[in-house]
Design an enzyme around this catalytic site. Structure first.
Site, PDB file in Angstrom:
ATOM      1  N   GLN A 152      94.210 105.326  23.590  1.00 30.51           N
ATOM      2  CA  GLN A 152      95.491 105.506  24.280  1.00 30.51           C
ATOM      3  C   GLN A 152      96.041 104.188  24.823  1.00 30.51           C
ATOM      4  OE1 GLN A 152      97.459 108.857  24.892  1.00 30.51           O
ATOM      5  NE2 GLN A 152      96.589 108.392  22.896  1.00 30.51           N
ATOM      6  N   LEU A 174      84.958 107.208  27.093  1.00 31.69           N
ATOM      7  CA  LEU A 174      86.324 107.059  27.578  1.00 31.69           C
ATOM      8  C   LEU A 174      87.351 107.733  26.660  1.00 31.69           C
ATOM      9  CD1 LEU A 174      88.166 105.968  29.768  1.00 31.69           C
ATOM     10  CD2 LEU A 174      88.148 103.734  28.625  1.00 31.69           C
ATOM     11  N   VAL A 211      88.191 111.449  27.611  1.00 35.39           N
ATOM     12  CA  VAL A 211      89.170 111.748  28.650  1.00 35.39           C
ATOM     13  C   VAL A 211      90.554 111.192  28.326  1.00 35.39           C
ATOM     14  CG1 VAL A 211      87.510 112.047  30.507  1.00 35.39           C
ATOM     15  CG2 VAL A 211      88.351 109.769  30.018  1.00 35.39           C
ATOM     16  N   GLU A 212      90.610 110.175  27.482  1.00 35.71           N
ATOM     17  CA  GLU A 212      91.905 109.603  27.133  1.00 35.71           C
ATOM     18  C   GLU A 212      92.598 110.391  26.020  1.00 35.71           C
ATOM     19  OE1 GLU A 212      93.763 107.402  28.406  1.00 35.71           O
ATOM     20  OE2 GLU A 212      92.537 106.113  29.668  1.00 35.71           O
ATOM     21  N   SER A 213      91.853 110.828  25.003  1.00 39.10           N
ATOM     22  CA  SER A 213      92.494 111.414  23.817  1.00 39.10           C
ATOM     23  C   SER A 213      91.742 112.590  23.216  1.00 39.10           C
ATOM     24  CB  SER A 213      92.627 110.334  22.735  1.00 39.10           C
ATOM     25  OG  SER A 213      91.336 109.953  22.247  1.00 39.10           O
TER      26      SER A 213
END
Length: 242
Positions: A104, A82, A85-87
């Site tokens: 995030q 995750l 895709v977030e950071s």
């Protein structure tokens, strides 16, 4: 007894030399990898070697501890992806929505899960503290949204309130949730299949034109107790890291 359990856990960890192999064996959402939305993202990401190199480099200090925490909770190891895709695994990432860190998290959400934020310290940038809070949040969302991981991950991105509004607009109940047909925001509609696409690529790396740099299956970071607060620039000077 507890000693035997600890020994068994250590044996399970040490059978892996490459952390990516350990992550792959902990995936639980493979039945979603063939969705058309995921396939579209796989096509877009399956030749993006530069991104996989960057993420592997950035994730190396943090990934072992994140995998440990996810495994200890019995959660899908897709969640370890995750922060890609977030950071893009940047612990200092800061978004236009004021979300911070690997995971995030916005300030209010982080505070509600016990993350310290003050003039000296923002725990959202702390990999250990933020990981624990993010996984607490994901577990809560999973329980709140019918034990549906895709909806929980989507709610992590868009917020629980927005996800409930999407459910009402889509006339869906908690007992029969289908993420793919929910009228969620474009960012959320893109994030979930992108996460699953990264998992699908890692799950069958030989099928794609991607090489994953080896990440050793061992801890990289260690916690250090300090007698009081210290400016990080001063600490770096003491440790000759500048």
């Amino acid at each position: 007894d507890s000693a035997d359990l600890s020994s068994a856990q250590e044996d399970e960890e040490t059978q892996y030399t490459n952390l990516w192999d350990r992550i792959r064996d902990g995936f639980q959402l493979q039945d979603q990898y063939t969705h058309p939305g995921v396939k579209k993202q796989i096509k877009q990401q399956s030749d993006n070697q530069r991104l996989f190199d960057l993420v592997s480099l950035r994730a190396t200090p943090f990934l072992f501890d994140i995998v440990e925490e996810i495994e200890n909770r019995g959660l899908p190891l897709e969640l370890a992806l995750l922060p890609i895709v977030e950071s893009t695994y940047n612990p200092n990432a800061y978004s236009s929505d004021h979300a911070v860190g690997l995971w995030q998290m916005i300030s209010a959400t982080a505070s509600s899960f016990g993350v310290q934020q003050d003039w000296w310290f923002d725990g959202r940038r702390d990999p250990t503290m933020s990981t624990s809070a993010a996984l607490d949040y994901l577990e809560a969302l999973h329980g709140n949204f019918g034990d549906n991981w895709l909806v929980a991950i989507g709610a992590y991105n868009t917020g629980g309130g927005n996800m409930r509004r999407a459910m009402r607009r889509g006339d869906q109940s908690y007992d029969d949730l289908d993420f793919w047909s929910l009228p969620v925001a474009l960012e959320t509609r893109s994030l979930v299949p992108k996460l699953l696409a990264f998992a699908a690529i890692i799950n069958d790396i030989d099928k794609h034109a991607i090489e994953l740099p080896i990440i050793e299956n061992k801890p990289v970071l260690a916690a250090v107790e300090l007698p009081g607060q210290i400016d990080l620039a001063q600490a770096a000077l003491f440790l000759e890291l500048e």
